[in-house]
Scaffold this active site. Structure first.
Site, short mmCIF file in Angstrom:
data_model
loop_
_atom_site.label_atom_id
_atom_site.label_comp_id
_atom_site.label_asym_id
_atom_site.label_seq_id
_atom_site.Cartn_x
_atom_site.Cartn_y
_atom_site.Cartn_z
N LYS A 147 0.87 -1.18 0.00
CA LYS A 147 0.00 0.00 0.00
C LYS A 147 0.90 1.23 0.00
O LYS A 147 2.05 1.16 0.44
CB LYS A 147 -0.88 0.01 1.25
CG LYS A 147 -2.13 0.86 1.15
CD LYS A 147 -3.26 0.18 0.39
CE LYS A 147 -4.39 1.12 0.12
NZ LYS A 147 -5.55 0.45 -0.50
N ASP A 206 -6.83 4.43 -4.73
CA ASP A 206 -7.54 4.29 -3.45
C ASP A 206 -8.17 5.66 -3.20
O ASP A 206 -8.37 6.43 -4.15
CB ASP A 206 -6.57 3.88 -2.32
CG ASP A 206 -7.31 3.46 -1.03
OD1 ASP A 206 -7.89 2.38 -1.01
OD2 ASP A 206 -7.30 4.23 -0.05
P1 NDP Z 1 -12.89 7.89 -2.92
O1 NDP Z 1 -11.83 8.88 -2.68
O2 NDP Z 1 -13.40 7.70 -4.29
O3 NDP Z 1 -14.15 8.14 -1.96
C1 NDP Z 1 -14.04 8.17 -0.57
C2 NDP Z 1 -15.38 8.58 0.00
O4 NDP Z 1 -15.34 8.50 1.41
C3 NDP Z 1 -15.76 10.02 -0.34
O5 NDP Z 1 -17.15 10.10 -0.42
C4 NDP Z 1 -15.22 10.79 0.86
O6 NDP Z 1 -15.87 12.03 1.07
C5 NDP Z 1 -15.52 9.82 1.97
N1 NDP Z 1 -14.56 9.98 3.06
C6 NDP Z 1 -13.21 9.95 2.99
N2 NDP Z 1 -12.67 10.15 4.19
C7 NDP Z 1 -13.71 10.29 5.03
C8 NDP Z 1 -13.81 10.52 6.41
N3 NDP Z 1 -12.72 10.63 7.19
N4 NDP Z 1 -15.05 10.61 6.95
C9 NDP Z 1 -16.15 10.49 6.18
N5 NDP Z 1 -16.12 10.27 4.86
C10 NDP Z 1 -14.91 10.17 4.31
O7 NDP Z 1 -12.32 6.50 -2.34
P2 NDP Z 1 -12.80 5.01 -2.65
O8 NDP Z 1 -14.26 4.98 -2.87
O9 NDP Z 1 -11.88 4.46 -3.67
O10 NDP Z 1 -12.43 4.29 -1.28
C11 NDP Z 1 -13.36 4.18 -0.21
C12 NDP Z 1 -12.94 3.04 0.70
O11 NDP Z 1 -12.88 1.80 -0.04
C13 NDP Z 1 -11.56 3.20 1.36
O12 NDP Z 1 -11.60 2.57 2.62
C14 NDP Z 1 -10.66 2.38 0.42
O13 NDP Z 1 -9.47 1.96 1.05
C15 NDP Z 1 -11.58 1.21 0.11
N6 NDP Z 1 -11.25 0.46 -1.09
C16 NDP Z 1 -11.19 1.07 -2.32
C17 NDP Z 1 -10.93 0.31 -3.44
C18 NDP Z 1 -10.99 0.91 -4.81
O14 NDP Z 1 -10.97 0.13 -5.77
N7 NDP Z 1 -11.10 2.20 -4.99
C19 NDP Z 1 -10.62 -1.13 -3.34
C20 NDP Z 1 -10.80 -1.68 -2.02
C21 NDP Z 1 -11.07 -0.89 -0.95
P3 NDP Z 1 -15.49 13.36 0.20
O15 NDP Z 1 -16.15 13.13 -1.13
O16 NDP Z 1 -16.07 14.47 0.97
O17 NDP Z 1 -14.00 13.37 0.12
#
Ligand code: NDP
Length: 452
Positions: A127, A167
């Site tokens: 990571k 991510d």
């Molecule tokens: P994105 O950046 O696309 O989206 C993240 C989302 O979570 C946004 O809506 C963001 O809000 C919100 N967010 C981030 N930090 C916080 C916080 N501290 N409190 C509340 N909301 C928060 O990321 P992903 O969708 O790619 O990733 C989301 C999760 O999935 C993570 O845990 C990641 O590790 C996991 N994951 C992702 C994969 C992938 O393929 N992308 C694969 C496997 C796991 P805002 O829009 O306001 O920033």
């Protein structure tokens, strides 16, 4: 739990520090789950597998210096945690978010080892990322940061060495800039990153893979547990990023009714069902605020983060059949778990990495909720990343249908593997223990064969 294991956990905790708390949380969960396996086979102790697995092979930490649009010099910290490559090249995403620390990346890299192992594919765990905040930055600033980040990172990665992906804060745009810089420095067009745009080496379905995979896993789990499918059922989802959007999209495709989403500033509850096209228009590309949702749908409710009562998250207060936390780690607490259980929730599937606190997870398991832990439920993203690596290595392009079919099969196989492992080790229906034991066993057995 044996006294030996207790003292093993204690000795890990003794070297614990606040910054690494989240890593120790992930580690403890795995160690507690695999107790029956360690007790049944003395080789794991003899070969010091646990001691070797909890320490990354290496952590690369570097300075990233870039120029903002006002020609001011800005400095961030970049990292790559190469955790374990027993099963294949290090594989795992890059996160760009101000909350990124070495401890957060160690937690994510550690989880990635077992997740990647569970897919049955030849990929190790890693990571990386930076404390850089993409929010409010211009496209040029993002490009300059990505270029500077890759100028250092390129020394440590390669298609057979370490293959990063996206991510939080790293999507196709960032991967495009990172790939462009890698190519410029090395003069080599190779599959060193996954999640690339389709026009130059990306796979069909990589953007959708994690979210779609979560839904495929949940359907498989519900069928295995002889519960109703999601068709026609109320579902709640948190997050509004890549994983949340594609979880919602697939849920809608199979006939579920999704009534919530959220971002870091607030949550939306739309009892008539989330308008996915509107959500995409707010979030994809420009990363706007969810508050805009109610400008179009004024019958929906928006709750800003500051108004959450007792630390409870409004999304988990809404009665639902199935819940999908898809935002970030530790977003679903004990109080949220209590609300979901009281409101009759039947299943919880983790789209984000470790979104449920240990207390919330324990409550779900005690109450017989079908609980799909992240390392099993969200493995679809990394599985399709491996499909992208295969396509790049053979210079082929697979069609959408082929990737989708393989993704669905992979998620069903993971579900079966986890459920059967849980049964074999006397913890039937416990998908947390099943995933940890099955994920650990494949890596551990390979480590023994490979020697030290
Ligand atoms: P994105 O950046 O696309 O989206 C993240 C989302 O979570 C946004 O809506 C963001 O809000 C919100 N967010 C981030 N930090 C916080 C916080 N501290 N409190 C509340 N909301 C928060 O990321 P992903 O969708 O790619 O990733 C989301 C999760 O999935 C993570 O845990 C990641 O590790 C996991 N994951 C992702 C994969 C992938 O393929 N992308 C694969 C496997 C796991 P805002 O829009 O306001 O920033």
């Amino acid at each position: 739990m044996t006294d030996g294991l207790k003292s093993e956990i204690k000795s890990f905790e003794d070297v614990n520090c606040a910054e690494e708390k989240i890593f120790y949380q992930a580690m403890e969960e795995v160690i507690l789950s695999i107790a029956p396996l360690l007790e049944s086979d003395s080789r794991y102790k003899e070969y010091a597998i646990l001691e070797r697995l909890v320490v990354p092979d290496r952590i690369i930490k570097f300075k990233v210096t870039w120029l903002d649009d006002n020609n001011h010099i800005r400095v961030n910290t970049g990292y790559r945690v190469q955790f374990n490559n027993t099963l294949g090249p290090y594989k795992g995403g890059l996160r760009f978010h101000p909350s990124v620390t070495e401890g957060v990346l160690k937690f994510l890299g550690f989880e990635q080892i077992f997740k990647n192992s569970l897919t049955g594919l030849p990929i190790g765990g890693g990571k990386g990322g930076s404390d850089f905040d993409p929010k409010g930055k211009s496209d040029f600033e993002i490009m300059k940061f990505c270029t500077a980040f890759m100028t250092e990172l390129h020394k440590y990665i390669g298609p057979r060495i370490d293959v990063p992906a996206g991510d939080i804060g790293v999507g196709a745009r960032e991967i495009g800039y990172l790939f462009g810089q890698y190519k410029k420095i090395t003069s080599s067009y190779e599959g060193v990153l996954t999640g690339k745009p389709y026009t130059f080496g990306g796979s069909f379905m990589r953007p959708e893979a994690t979210g779609y995979g979560v839904v495929y896993f949940t359907e498989a789990m519900l069928a295995y547990e002889k519960k109703d499918s999601l068709d026609g059922k109320i579902c709640t989802v948190s997050g509004a990023g890549n994983v949340a959007i594609h979880t919602i999209e697939k849920l809608l495709q199979i006939g579920a009714i999704v009534v919530t989403c959220s971002d870091s500033q607030g949550s939306v509850y739309d009892s008539r069902g989330i308008d996915i096209e509107l959500l995409k228009s707010i979030k994809v590309g420009r990363r706007g605020s969810l508050k805009e949702y109610i400008d179009t749908h004024n019958e929906a409710e928006y709750t800003p983060v500051g108004e959450y009562e007792d630390g409870a998250h409004p999304v988990w207060n809404i009665p639902c059949y199935a819940a999908f936390p898809c935002a970030t780690q530790n977003e679903l607490t004990e109080i949220d778990a209590q609300s979901l259980i009281s409101n009759g929730c039947v299943s919880v599937s983790e789209g984000a990495n470790m979104p449920s606190t240990p207390e919330a997870t324990a409550l779900f398991l005690q109450h017989g909720i079908c609980f799909a832990p992240a390392k099993a439920a969200n493995a679809g993203g990394v599985a399709v990343s491996e499909f992208e690596m295969s396509q790049n290595a053979s210079m082929q392009k697979w069609g959408f249908e082929r990737v989708d079919t393989k993704l669905k099969e992979t998620m069903e196989q993971i579900c079966k593997r986890v459920a059967l492992t849980a049964k074999d080790y006397g913890v039937e229906n416990n998908y947390v223990d099943g995933a940890n034991i099955a994920g650990f066993k494949r890596v551990a057995d390979a480590m023994i064969i490979e020697g030290i």
